[in-house]
Motif scaffolding. Structure first.
Motif, PDB file in Angstrom:
ATOM      1  N   ARG A 258       0.741  -1.128   0.096  1.00 57.89           N
ATOM      2  CA  ARG A 258       0.026  -0.023   0.223  1.00 57.89           C
ATOM      3  C   ARG A 258       0.827   1.223   0.031  1.00 57.89           C
ATOM      4  NH1 ARG A 258      -2.699   3.683   4.007  1.00 57.89           N
ATOM      5  NH2 ARG A 258      -4.544   3.970   3.401  1.00 57.89           N
ATOM      6  N   ALA A 259       0.686   2.189  -0.835  1.00 65.51           N
ATOM      7  CA  ALA A 259       1.459   3.267  -1.035  1.00 65.51           C
ATOM      8  C   ALA A 259       0.324   4.692  -0.804  1.00 65.51           C
ATOM      9  CB  ALA A 259       1.973   3.648  -2.491  1.00 65.51           C
ATOM     10  N   LEU A 260       0.779   5.063   0.569  1.00 64.29           N
ATOM     11  CA  LEU A 260       0.080   6.377   0.693  1.00 64.29           C
ATOM     12  C   LEU A 260       0.880   7.636   0.410  1.00 64.29           C
ATOM     13  CD1 LEU A 260      -2.270   7.758   2.369  1.00 64.29           C
ATOM     14  CD2 LEU A 260      -0.802   7.600   4.214  1.00 64.29           C
ATOM     15  N   LEU A 261       0.308   8.686  -0.219  1.00 63.39           N
ATOM     16  CA  LEU A 261       1.230   9.820  -0.511  1.00 63.39           C
ATOM     17  C   LEU A 261       1.567  10.465   0.758  1.00 63.39           C
ATOM     18  CD1 LEU A 261       2.129  11.905  -2.877  1.00 63.39           C
ATOM     19  CD2 LEU A 261       0.048  13.389  -2.250  1.00 63.39           C
ATOM     20  N   ASN A 262       3.032  10.712   0.793  1.00 62.95           N
ATOM     21  CA  ASN A 262       3.672  11.356   2.041  1.00 62.95           C
ATOM     22  C   ASN A 262       3.205  12.834   1.880  1.00 62.95           C
ATOM     23  OD1 ASN A 262       5.218  12.404   3.951  1.00 62.95           O
ATOM     24  ND2 ASN A 262       7.231  11.459   3.048  1.00 62.95           N
ATOM     25  N   PRO A 263       2.514  13.393   3.040  1.00 62.25           N
ATOM     26  CA  PRO A 263       2.252  14.920   3.136  1.00 62.25           C
ATOM     27  C   PRO A 263       3.440  15.660   2.722  1.00 62.25           C
ATOM     28  CG  PRO A 263       1.230  13.687   4.912  1.00 62.25           C
ATOM     29  CD  PRO A 263       2.037  12.654   4.188  1.00 62.25           C
ATOM     30  N   ALA A 264       4.555  15.213   3.261  1.00 61.32           N
ATOM     31  CA  ALA A 264       5.847  16.102   3.017  1.00 61.32           C
ATOM     32  C   ALA A 264       6.252  16.185   1.709  1.00 61.32           C
ATOM     33  CB  ALA A 264       6.820  15.360   3.829  1.00 61.32           C
ATOM     34  N   ALA A 265       5.560  15.272   0.694  1.00 61.27           N
ATOM     35  CA  ALA A 265       5.917  15.210  -0.629  1.00 61.27           C
ATOM     36  C   ALA A 265       5.358  16.493  -1.371  1.00 61.27           C
ATOM     37  CB  ALA A 265       5.306  14.010  -1.550  1.00 61.27           C
ATOM     38  N   ARG A 266       4.599  17.207  -0.549  1.00 65.88           N
ATOM     39  CA  ARG A 266       3.722  18.303  -1.210  1.00 65.88           C
ATOM     40  C   ARG A 266       4.488  19.584  -1.100  1.00 65.88           C
ATOM     41  NH1 ARG A 266      -1.162  17.028  -3.142  1.00 65.88           N
ATOM     42  NH2 ARG A 266      -1.832  19.268  -3.282  1.00 65.88           N
TER      43      ARG A 266
ATOM     44  N   ASP B 251       0.550  23.594   0.443  1.00 66.25           N
ATOM     45  CA  ASP B 251      -0.960  23.223   0.604  1.00 66.25           C
ATOM     46  C   ASP B 251      -1.606  24.484   0.721  1.00 66.25           C
ATOM     47  OD1 ASP B 251      -0.845  20.585  -0.334  1.00 66.25           O
ATOM     48  OD2 ASP B 251      -0.937  19.787   1.591  1.00 66.25           O
ATOM     49  N   ASP B 252      -1.124  25.460   1.968  1.00 61.35           N
ATOM     50  CA  ASP B 252      -1.881  26.418   2.360  1.00 61.35           C
ATOM     51  C   ASP B 252      -2.049  27.435   1.369  1.00 61.35           C
ATOM     52  OD1 ASP B 252      -2.043  25.211   4.874  1.00 61.35           O
ATOM     53  OD2 ASP B 252      -0.521  26.422   5.646  1.00 61.35           O
ATOM     54  N   GLU B 253      -0.930  27.874   0.531  1.00 62.53           N
ATOM     55  CA  GLU B 253      -1.083  28.826  -0.415  1.00 62.53           C
ATOM     56  C   GLU B 253      -2.060  28.187  -1.673  1.00 62.53           C
ATOM     57  OE1 GLU B 253       1.835  31.751  -3.225  1.00 62.53           O
ATOM     58  OE2 GLU B 253       2.557  30.100  -2.168  1.00 62.53           O
ATOM     59  N   MET B 254      -1.870  26.967  -2.024  1.00 63.42           N
ATOM     60  CA  MET B 254      -2.772  26.337  -3.120  1.00 63.42           C
ATOM     61  C   MET B 254      -4.333  26.506  -2.517  1.00 63.42           C
ATOM     62  SD  MET B 254      -0.857  24.986  -5.745  1.00 63.42           S
ATOM     63  CE  MET B 254      -1.722  23.451  -6.040  1.00 63.42           C
ATOM     64  N   ALA B 255      -4.348  26.097  -1.377  1.00 62.82           N
ATOM     65  CA  ALA B 255      -5.865  26.088  -1.092  1.00 62.82           C
ATOM     66  C   ALA B 255      -6.400  27.492  -1.067  1.00 62.82           C
ATOM     67  CB  ALA B 255      -6.111  25.574   0.646  1.00 62.82           C
ATOM     68  N   GLU B 256      -5.721  28.617  -0.657  1.00 63.50           N
ATOM     69  CA  GLU B 256      -6.349  30.010  -0.597  1.00 63.50           C
ATOM     70  C   GLU B 256      -6.561  30.272  -2.236  1.00 63.50           C
ATOM     71  OE1 GLU B 256      -4.547  34.226   0.372  1.00 63.50           O
ATOM     72  OE2 GLU B 256      -3.932  32.633   1.377  1.00 63.50           O
TER      73      GLU B 256
ATOM     74  N   THR C 178     -13.078  34.990  -7.601  1.00 64.86           N
ATOM     75  CA  THR C 178     -12.671  36.188  -7.381  1.00 64.86           C
ATOM     76  C   THR C 178     -10.855  36.326  -7.552  1.00 64.86           C
ATOM     77  OG1 THR C 178     -12.157  35.454  -5.055  1.00 64.86           O
ATOM     78  CG2 THR C 178     -14.244  36.581  -5.663  1.00 64.86           C
ATOM     79  N   ALA C 179     -10.529  35.368  -7.987  1.00 61.35           N
ATOM     80  CA  ALA C 179      -8.990  35.455  -8.545  1.00 61.35           C
ATOM     81  C   ALA C 179      -8.562  36.385  -9.306  1.00 61.35           C
ATOM     82  CB  ALA C 179      -8.369  33.924  -8.806  1.00 61.35           C
ATOM     83  N   THR C 180      -7.544  37.159  -8.977  1.00 65.87           N
ATOM     84  CA  THR C 180      -6.974  37.984  -9.814  1.00 65.87           C
ATOM     85  C   THR C 180      -6.034  37.394 -10.661  1.00 65.87           C
ATOM     86  OG1 THR C 180      -5.095  38.462  -8.314  1.00 65.87           O
ATOM     87  CG2 THR C 180      -6.919  39.820  -7.735  1.00 65.87           C
ATOM     88  N   GLU C 181      -5.730  38.355 -11.786  1.00 66.45           N
ATOM     89  CA  GLU C 181      -4.886  37.626 -12.798  1.00 66.45           C
ATOM     90  C   GLU C 181      -3.421  37.314 -12.079  1.00 66.45           C
ATOM     91  OE1 GLU C 181      -4.585  36.235 -16.407  1.00 66.45           O
ATOM     92  OE2 GLU C 181      -6.248  37.440 -15.761  1.00 66.45           O
ATOM     93  N   ALA C 182      -2.964  37.945 -11.077  1.00 63.02           N
ATOM     94  CA  ALA C 182      -1.666  37.617 -10.527  1.00 63.02           C
ATOM     95  C   ALA C 182      -1.654  36.380  -9.570  1.00 63.02           C
ATOM     96  CB  ALA C 182      -1.280  38.681  -9.446  1.00 63.02           C
ATOM     97  N   GLN C 183      -3.073  36.181  -9.189  1.00 64.49           N
ATOM     98  CA  GLN C 183      -3.350  34.881  -8.362  1.00 64.49           C
ATOM     99  C   GLN C 183      -3.450  33.855  -9.432  1.00 64.49           C
ATOM    100  OE1 GLN C 183      -6.902  36.228  -6.218  1.00 64.49           O
ATOM    101  NE2 GLN C 183      -5.899  35.780  -4.300  1.00 64.49           N
ATOM    102  N   LYS C 184      -4.027  34.152 -10.535  1.00 57.95           N
ATOM    103  CA  LYS C 184      -4.279  32.893 -11.478  1.00 57.95           C
ATOM    104  C   LYS C 184      -2.641  32.575 -12.022  1.00 57.95           C
ATOM    105  CE  LYS C 184      -8.651  34.250 -13.088  1.00 57.95           C
ATOM    106  NZ  LYS C 184      -9.324  34.698 -14.414  1.00 57.95           N
ATOM    107  N   ASN C 185      -2.018  33.478 -12.149  1.00 61.13           N
ATOM    108  CA  ASN C 185      -0.547  33.199 -12.692  1.00 61.13           C
ATOM    109  C   ASN C 185       0.139  32.301 -11.527  1.00 61.13           C
ATOM    110  OD1 ASN C 185      -0.990  34.418 -14.841  1.00 61.13           O
ATOM    111  ND2 ASN C 185      -0.276  36.274 -14.304  1.00 61.13           N
ATOM    112  N   ARG C 186      -0.048  32.742 -10.331  1.00 62.72           N
ATOM    113  CA  ARG C 186       0.787  32.102  -9.115  1.00 62.72           C
ATOM    114  C   ARG C 186       0.249  30.652  -9.060  1.00 62.72           C
ATOM    115  NH1 ARG C 186       5.168  30.921  -6.519  1.00 62.72           N
ATOM    116  NH2 ARG C 186       4.604  30.485  -4.406  1.00 62.72           N
ATOM    117  N   MET C 187      -1.214  30.508  -9.311  1.00 64.72           N
ATOM    118  CA  MET C 187      -1.610  28.990  -9.230  1.00 64.72           C
ATOM    119  C   MET C 187      -0.854  28.133 -10.459  1.00 64.72           C
ATOM    120  SD  MET C 187      -3.546  26.926  -8.302  1.00 64.72           S
ATOM    121  CE  MET C 187      -5.318  27.169  -7.435  1.00 64.72           C
TER     122      MET C 187
END
Length: 203
Positions: A95-103, A107-112, A121-130
């Motif tokens: 069984r292979a579980l994705l290691n959270p550290a692999a991310r 995660d926090d910035e991605m979730a936002e 509501t995403a700005t162009e800068a936010q879309k580019n950052r994503m």
């Protein structure tokens, strides 16, 4: 160590799925792990049990030949980034579980950013950052050593049994033929699951 699957196979996997993304990269690396741990089994020998329905499952179908139609791809809706692989001939399973550290702590910035994108509501800068973060995460997934990418544990109970052909029974309400193992008994009648849920629902 970077992914050992050939660029040609990776390109073909992306074409099969329809786009390239971090989720597909997880599946590609999981397939690589399965081939390594189970010593390159043929697609009829391998069984994959997936605990997610995300993009990476397509990589397993393409690279390992595991499909629901052949009965060697089983979905368990646990909402976990986890994959179990078995080789029928030997009974070996991992069984292979994705290691959270692999991310890589993204995660926090991605979730936002995903929240802003989702509600429009995403700005162009936010879309580019994503886009930048997703590309970086995908690259990270494709280059991490498998030992850092996944937490791997042996599975002792052996492979799930091969699929069986069972009798089909007519539902007493809708009349549609239903595999016997998927029927329910209610008030002395044999029902398919949707009809059973309509008469048995508590609310």
């Amino acid at each position: 160590m970077s992914c050992q699957i050939s660029p040609e196979q990776i390109d073909a996997t992306i074409a099969f799925h329809g786009h390239s993304c971090p989720g597909l990269a997880i599946g590609i690396r999981a397939a690589e792990l399965a081939l390594r741990e189970l010593e390159n089994p043929r697609d009829t020998e391998i069984v994959a049990v997936v605990e997610t329905d995300m993009c990476g499952v397509d990589a397993l179908q393409f690279l390992l030949g595991t499909t629901m139609g052949k009965g060697n791809l089983i979905h368990r809706d646990h909402g976990k980034m986890a994959f179990s692989f078995f080789r029928r001939a030997t009974g070996k399973g991992v069984r292979a579980l994705l290691n959270p550290a692999a991310r890589g702590g993204m995660d926090d910035e991605m979730a936002e950013l995903m929240q802003a994108s989702g509600d429009g509501t995403a700005t162009e800068a936010q879309k580019n950052r994503m886009t930048e973060l997703r590309a970086g995460l995908q690259q990270r997934f494709m280059t991490l050593p498998l030992e850092e990418m996944f937490c791997v544990t042996p599975v002792e109970q052996g492979a799930p049994r091969p699929p069986k052909i069972l009798e089909s029974l007519a539902c007493a309400h809708c009349g549609e033929k239903t595999m016997e193992s998927r029927t329910r008994r209610f008030a002395g009648q044999t029902l398919c699951i949707p009809c059973f849920q309509m008469v048995e629902q508590k609310i």
